[in-house]
Enzyme design. Sequence first.
Site: not given
Length: 376
Positions: A121, A124-125, A241-242, A278, A336, A363, A366
Amino acid sequence: MYSEDIRMFEDMVDRFLDENADAAAQRRWRNQGYVEQETWRKAGEAGILGATIPESYGGSGLDFRYDAIVMERQGRKNALNFAYSLHTTVVAPYLYHYATPEQCRAWLPSAIAGDTLLAVAMTEPGAGSDLQGMRTTAVRNGDEYVINGQKTFISNGHGCSLIVVAAKTDVNAGAKGISLFVVETDKVQGFERGRLLDKLGQEGRDTAELFFNDMRVPAANLLGGVEGQGFRMLMEQLPKERLVIAWQAMGMIESALEATVEHCKTRKMFGGTLFDQQNTKFKLAECKTRATVAKTFLYHCTEALLAGKLDASTASMAKLFVTEAQAFVVDECLQLFGGYGYMTEYPIAEMYKDARAFRIYGGASEVMKLLIARSI
């Protein structure tokens, strides 16, 4: 990257997903908003949840390649709503890297068995990618910390029973005032779960709000035993983590391409197939190229991680490039499929929804660009 042991592990993962994460299970997860605890227990019984956890804590002691296999196979089988990677590859490392050996022995075996569901956790907002802006506080009171605050967008928040919570132990110290605490939800008062959040995609991956109202946590549950180390711990774990997010995105890319090629070669159009056009060949060629470049870079990053050389900038490049490639490929593939691609009974439609969050969590794209720019 591949060996006979890894291929055997891959076969085992495929069998588990085929038996426990088929189309019917995935539809059920999306409808109810979460994956049942029983599925986690079955994953534990299959040996998937403990593959990379040290043997001293009941795991198999394998390396990140095995985690990557699980995530890639999940993506290929459209089963990424089962938040394996969060549980095993993101949260568990906080425990075995920073908790005491006694705490690890108390917490990790049940997580490996699938009896304990893990969450972290941070968000946060008012504080997403900018963790220093968090308002949740933890104040020492004797042998306990009193935690007050709110977290949002917490994956596994609905079902978790052990959470790594980021809080400010010094509100005036910026990043140096952040600490991490392990919260055992069935052993504390003042902990409250909010509603399951209604999301654009990934509906089967439970996401909830969490509230802490004078929640008392044992002082021994401060990770690392020293206040103010939380931001450092977060930064140490973020490169992996990324990479985790990038591997999940890669699995989805491959699944989207495989399904779309099959569709194009069987869809009749203008006296031939859609694949004969094509424009279709050009579109698929571009998607295949981006997918190949993305996976090659992921192999490079995985080798660097195993060698202890994966830096934050390179990991940010992996997340940025692969998730942006994911967005491009899934969008082109859906196009497609034509009108069929807009129907949620087709996996490509679910992928289109699910893919959107990959460029935000862990993350935003940006933020990745800003981190990369710092290394230039």
